[in-house]
Scaffold this motif. Structure first.
Motif, mmCIF file in Angstrom:
data_model
loop_
_atom_site.group_PDB
_atom_site.id
_atom_site.type_symbol
_atom_site.label_atom_id
_atom_site.label_comp_id
_atom_site.label_asym_id
_atom_site.label_seq_id
_atom_site.Cartn_x
_atom_site.Cartn_y
_atom_site.Cartn_z
ATOM 1 N N ASP A 601 0.851 -1.197 0.000
ATOM 2 C CA ASP A 601 0.000 0.000 0.000
ATOM 3 C C ASP A 601 0.886 1.245 0.000
ATOM 4 O O ASP A 601 1.864 1.331 0.750
ATOM 5 N N CYS A 602 0.507 2.248 -0.789
ATOM 6 C CA CYS A 602 1.301 3.477 -0.816
ATOM 7 C C CYS A 602 1.004 4.372 0.390
ATOM 8 O O CYS A 602 1.919 4.841 1.061
ATOM 9 N N LEU A 603 -0.270 4.628 0.651
ATOM 10 C CA LEU A 603 -0.672 5.379 1.845
ATOM 11 C C LEU A 603 -1.655 4.510 2.624
ATOM 12 O O LEU A 603 -2.671 4.072 2.069
ATOM 13 N N ASP A 604 -1.351 4.265 3.902
ATOM 14 C CA ASP A 604 -2.161 3.360 4.720
ATOM 15 C C ASP A 604 -2.539 4.082 6.009
ATOM 16 O O ASP A 604 -1.669 4.436 6.815
ATOM 17 N N PHE A 605 -3.856 4.322 6.202
ATOM 18 C CA PHE A 605 -4.331 5.078 7.356
ATOM 19 C C PHE A 605 -5.156 4.180 8.281
ATOM 20 O O PHE A 605 -6.045 3.459 7.826
ATOM 21 N N SER A 606 -4.869 4.270 9.589
ATOM 22 C CA SER A 606 -5.668 3.585 10.606
ATOM 23 C C SER A 606 -5.998 4.574 11.715
ATOM 24 O O SER A 606 -5.097 5.244 12.244
ATOM 25 N N SER A 607 -7.292 4.697 12.038
ATOM 26 C CA SER A 607 -7.740 5.574 13.137
ATOM 27 C C SER A 607 -7.134 6.971 13.012
ATOM 28 O O SER A 607 -6.652 7.540 13.996
ATOM 29 N N THR A 608 -7.177 7.523 11.820
ATOM 30 C CA THR A 608 -6.495 8.788 11.543
ATOM 31 C C THR A 608 -7.444 9.791 10.894
ATOM 32 O O THR A 608 -8.321 9.425 10.111
ATOM 33 N N LYS A 609 -7.232 11.057 11.232
ATOM 34 C CA LYS A 609 -7.975 12.153 10.616
ATOM 35 C C LYS A 609 -6.978 12.990 9.823
ATOM 36 O O LYS A 609 -6.010 13.523 10.391
ATOM 37 N N ALA A 610 -7.201 13.108 8.501
ATOM 38 C CA ALA A 610 -6.208 13.804 7.677
ATOM 39 C C ALA A 610 -6.840 14.426 6.441
ATOM 40 O O ALA A 610 -7.878 13.983 5.954
ATOM 41 N N LYS A 611 -6.164 15.464 5.927
ATOM 42 C CA LYS A 611 -6.515 16.087 4.659
ATOM 43 C C LYS A 611 -5.384 15.829 3.673
ATOM 44 O O LYS A 611 -4.215 16.069 3.987
ATOM 45 N N LEU A 612 -5.741 15.359 2.486
ATOM 46 C CA LEU A 612 -4.758 15.078 1.435
ATOM 47 C C LEU A 612 -5.069 15.949 0.221
ATOM 48 O O LEU A 612 -6.217 16.011 -0.230
ATOM 49 N N GLU A 613 -4.040 16.612 -0.297
ATOM 50 C CA GLU A 613 -4.246 17.489 -1.454
ATOM 51 C C GLU A 613 -3.014 17.447 -2.363
ATOM 52 O O GLU A 613 -1.874 17.471 -1.884
ATOM 53 N N ASN A 614 -3.277 17.369 -3.644
ATOM 54 C CA ASN A 614 -2.202 17.350 -4.647
ATOM 55 C C ASN A 614 -1.242 16.186 -4.387
ATOM 56 O O ASN A 614 -0.049 16.376 -4.113
ATOM 57 N N ILE A 615 -1.778 14.976 -4.495
ATOM 58 C CA ILE A 615 -1.002 13.757 -4.255
ATOM 59 C C ILE A 615 -0.890 12.986 -5.568
ATOM 60 O O ILE A 615 -1.903 12.736 -6.238
ATOM 61 N N TYR A 616 0.340 12.604 -5.918
ATOM 62 C CA TYR A 616 0.557 11.811 -7.124
ATOM 63 C C TYR A 616 1.114 10.456 -6.714
ATOM 64 O O TYR A 616 2.170 10.364 -6.066
ATOM 65 N N ILE A 617 0.404 9.378 -7.071
ATOM 66 C CA ILE A 617 0.808 8.024 -6.698
ATOM 67 C C ILE A 617 0.976 7.196 -7.961
ATOM 68 O O ILE A 617 0.056 7.087 -8.777
ATOM 69 N N LEU A 618 2.152 6.569 -8.079
ATOM 70 C CA LEU A 618 2.464 5.772 -9.262
ATOM 71 C C LEU A 618 2.995 4.406 -8.834
ATOM 72 O O LEU A 618 3.919 4.303 -8.031
ATOM 73 N N ASN A 619 2.369 3.355 -9.347
ATOM 74 C CA ASN A 619 2.845 1.971 -9.167
ATOM 75 C C ASN A 619 2.717 1.470 -7.718
ATOM 76 O O ASN A 619 3.675 1.452 -6.946
ATOM 77 N N SER A 620 1.512 1.065 -7.372
ATOM 78 C CA SER A 620 1.293 0.393 -6.084
ATOM 79 C C SER A 620 0.949 -1.060 -6.372
ATOM 80 O O SER A 620 0.093 -1.346 -7.203
ATOM 81 N N LYS A 621 1.618 -1.989 -5.676
ATOM 82 C CA LYS A 621 1.348 -3.405 -5.926
ATOM 83 C C LYS A 621 0.004 -3.845 -5.372
ATOM 84 O O LYS A 621 -0.612 -4.764 -5.889
ATOM 85 N N ASP A 622 -0.441 -3.205 -4.291
ATOM 86 C CA ASP A 622 -1.747 -3.563 -3.726
ATOM 87 C C ASP A 622 -2.685 -2.365 -3.842
ATOM 88 O O ASP A 622 -3.318 -2.160 -4.862
ATOM 89 N N LYS A 623 -2.745 -1.512 -2.817
ATOM 90 C CA LYS A 623 -3.678 -0.386 -2.823
ATOM 91 C C LYS A 623 -2.912 0.937 -2.929
ATOM 92 O O LYS A 623 -1.864 1.118 -2.298
#
Length: 652
Positions: A601-623
């Motif tokens: 997984d590229c970004l993995d969140f558990s029990s977290t509060k967050a704001k994501l903006e302008n994120i570029y993700i390339l080539n994840s084997k799972d999520k």
């Protein structure tokens, strides 16, 4: 007349079964006649021997709102309050369901009679735990009936310790253990003591001899029958043994912040029953490798107004001019309890007294309001006036703080851990200014061979690394930062960390972490001998990160952020064997980052509060982005390309 008044009170008390029984529907325990007969047999044995005997587990069916759950039930509890009843259904039961109950999400719990739980006491104790942000068990009173009687019993449903407790309280997947005081030898001594075959002193000798690290019992032990679990068990046993033997200082073993809070809570309570060896449980945190208290079985609150003077060093009594010992509450044998090395430690006394001295009055008034607003479910006298006594004790502390009648500076001196400080002071790679509370590198290019560990003494220091610095970490080297941290590089002169093999850089309890133009390259981690999942771990810290570059990591996580507040901007995360960014129980924002080539997984969140903006993700084997365990993530302008399985997953 007295009986009539008591009966009237029982009929009119304010009973609230919480949302669990919002339709006023009782839980139903369904037994076969043979199973119930087995439980009655063990209850009779307990009454005869005057000692609670844990019964054989028998099959039964637990019914809640029409849903049937198969499970096992047994009698539980050693004290007479758990078994000395004419009606067996007033006894304390331990229940294990084969699957989690759909409504309250766990499958192991106890059912106690209100008298055995001291009526409102568990609720009051949970209010304080919640106020100080400490883990607590789920509890509530509810009605219970069975298939052999039309009578309904009021019982306290108390969650058991285990994996669910760990997950619910946002704890890492560490283990929970206790001293096995009532093992075969301990229980035999208790039995013989109740039957007057041995003296109380002989019984207590056995009791205290069972306080040893070789005699610990792990909750859900089968779930730790793996390589990491075995590593945790051995390490937790080792540090507990070294603490009991006086080899390790208390705060090399126990978490400082939560330990102080628990002692203060028990001070407010007026007794230390929850910390006695047969009641205390310990949670091992694999992140900072420290033990945390999990007290159980709170008794009624003791009003201590008449027990203390109006000066510090509350809660200690003076032995001589410069030495103190913990006030001896009721039957708490300080000299033989497991707490002796802790309470006699100058560091502990210093931290506890300063915690009390520096308490925020407004915070205490908020706690006082919460306790005052709590509506008793039973008459106050049933819990021995615990609510009133607790209010009195809080007011006592408030008066003490307002009076500013402190003697701590005159009589108690904080002894620094000289050995550790000397070791750090003599490190040729470091320059430490104790007056200005500054730590810097001795030169721009250094090679670290040995571990560097800063204890809590350095928590208000600043560790500063200048632009253009290069830190090369040799095989198996680790750094643990507990101070404020400022690593300020520039675009042309970044700060570089290089790893030869199996290195770690850890940030624990940092009030401030500022990383700008910092590169971490070629970090890997041997998961077989590490409790942590990442070579770069932030725990219970405040992070301000920009222009960070992580490249070529071989670990379960490239970066792991736990129980922290964070801001990550203009950063790159490139080439990770498994997960890239793993955030557990955090709060913050991530923007303007690039994530490329993650093995899971590229970004993995558990029990977290967050704001994501302008994120570029390339080539994840799972999520690409995995959101789970009650996280709340807001996304804006996210681009995911070439996802192996799923680009965006919202799991639970």
């Amino acid at each position: 007349l007295c009986i009539l008044i008591l009966f009237t009170c029982l009929l009119s008390f304010n009973f609230n079964t919480d949302a669990f029984s919002q339709n006023n529907e009782a839980l139903l325990l369904k037994f076969k006649a043979k199973s119930l007969a087995t439980l009655k047999y063990f209850q009779e044995q307990s009454i005869r021997t005057k000692t609670g005997i844990s019964s054989k587990e028998v099959d039964f069916i637990f019914n809640n709102h029409g849903n049937n759950y198969k499970g096992k039930i047994s009698l539980d509890g050693i004290g007479s309050e758990h078994y000395l009843w004419n009606n067996i259904f007033n006894s304390t039961f331990k229940i294990k369901l084969k699957e989690k109950n759909k409504e309250f999400k766990y499958n192991e719990f106890r059912l106690l009679d209100p008298k055995a739980a001291y009526y409102d006491v568990p609720y009051l104790y949970n209010i304080i735990l919640d106020h100080f942000n400490l883990p607590k068990k789920k509890i509530f009173y509810t009605k219970v009936k069975n298939n052999f009687s039309t009578k309904e019993n009021i019982k306290l449903l108390e969650e058991s310790l285990g994996r669910n407790f760990i997950n619910k309280n946002f704890l890492r997947e560490g283990l929970i253990f206790k001293f096995d005081i009532y093992n075969e030898v301990g229980f035999k001594a208790l039995l013989e003591s109740q039957q007057n075959k041995i003296s109380d002193e002989e019984y207590m000798n056995v009791y205290y001899s069972n306080i040893k690290s070789s005699n610990i019992n792990i909750f859900d032990e089968k779930k730790y029958d793996n390589q990491k679990g075995d590593l945790q068990k051995k390490y937790a046993s080792k540090i507990m043994n070294e603490y009991l033997a006086g080899i390790k200082k208390p705060f090399e073993v126990f978490d400082i912040e939560t330990t102080i809070k628990y002692f203060f809570i028990n001070l407010l309570w007026g007794n230390f029953h929850t910390l006695e060896a047969h009641n205390i449980r310990f949670y091992f945190n694999p992140i900072n490798q420290k033990l945390y208290f999990i007290p159980t079985d709170p008794k009624y609150v003791v009003n201590f107004n008449n027990d203390y003077s109006d000066k510090f060093p509350l809660p200690f009594t003076s032995i001589d001019q410069n030495k103190y010992e913990l006030f001896n509450y009721i039957t708490f044998d300080i000299e033989r309890q497991w707490t002796k090395n802790l309470t006699n430690d100058n560091h502990f006394q210093y931290y506890l007294l300063n915690f009390i001295k520096n308490l925020d009055e407004n915070n205490l008034y908020m706690l006082l309001e919460k306790i005052s607003n709590y509506s008793n479910k039973f008459p106050n006298t049933f819990s021995r006036n615990s609510k009133k006594n607790l209010i009195d004790n809080i007011n006592y502390i408030l008066r003490l703080i307002k009076s500013k009648n402190f003697e701590i500076e005159k009589k108690l001196f904080y002894e620094r851990n000289e050995d550790l400080i000397d070791k750090i002071s003599n490190n040729k790679n470091l320059i430490i200014d104790f007056d200005k509370k500054l730590i810097k590198l001795s030169k721009k290019n250094i090679t670290l061979i040995d571990d560097i560990f800063f204890d809590d003494f350095f928590h208000d220091f600043y560790f500063i690394i200048d632009k253009g610095s290069n830190i090369s970490m040799k095989e198996n080297s680790k750094i643990f930062f507990t101070s404020n941290v400022i690593f300020e590089g520039t675009k042309n002169e970044p700060i570089n960390f290089f790893c030869e093999n199996n290195c770690e850089v850890n940030f624990f309890y940092n009030k401030k972490v500022k990383l700008n133009y910092v590169n971490f390259t070629n970090f890997n981690q041997n998961s077989q001998n590490s409790f942590r999942t990442s070579p770069l771990t932030f725990f219970n810290s405040n992070l301000q990160i920009s222009n960070l570059n992580l490249m070529n990591f071989k670990a379960e996580d490239q970066i792991n952020i736990i129980d922290s507040k964070f801001s990550i901007d203009k950063s790159n995360f490139i080439n990770s064997l498994s997960d890239m960014i793993d955030i557990d129980n955090g709060e913050g924002e991530i923007k303007n980052i690039t994530v490329e080539n993650c093995g899971n997984d590229c970004l993995d969140f558990s029990s977290t509060k967050a704001k994501l903006e302008n994120i570029y993700i390339l080539n994840s084997k799972d999520k690409g982005i995995s959101v789970g365990e009650n996280s709340n993530i807001k996304l804006k302008n996210i681009e995911l390309t070439n996802c192996g399985q799923i680009c965006l997953a919202s799991k639970d």
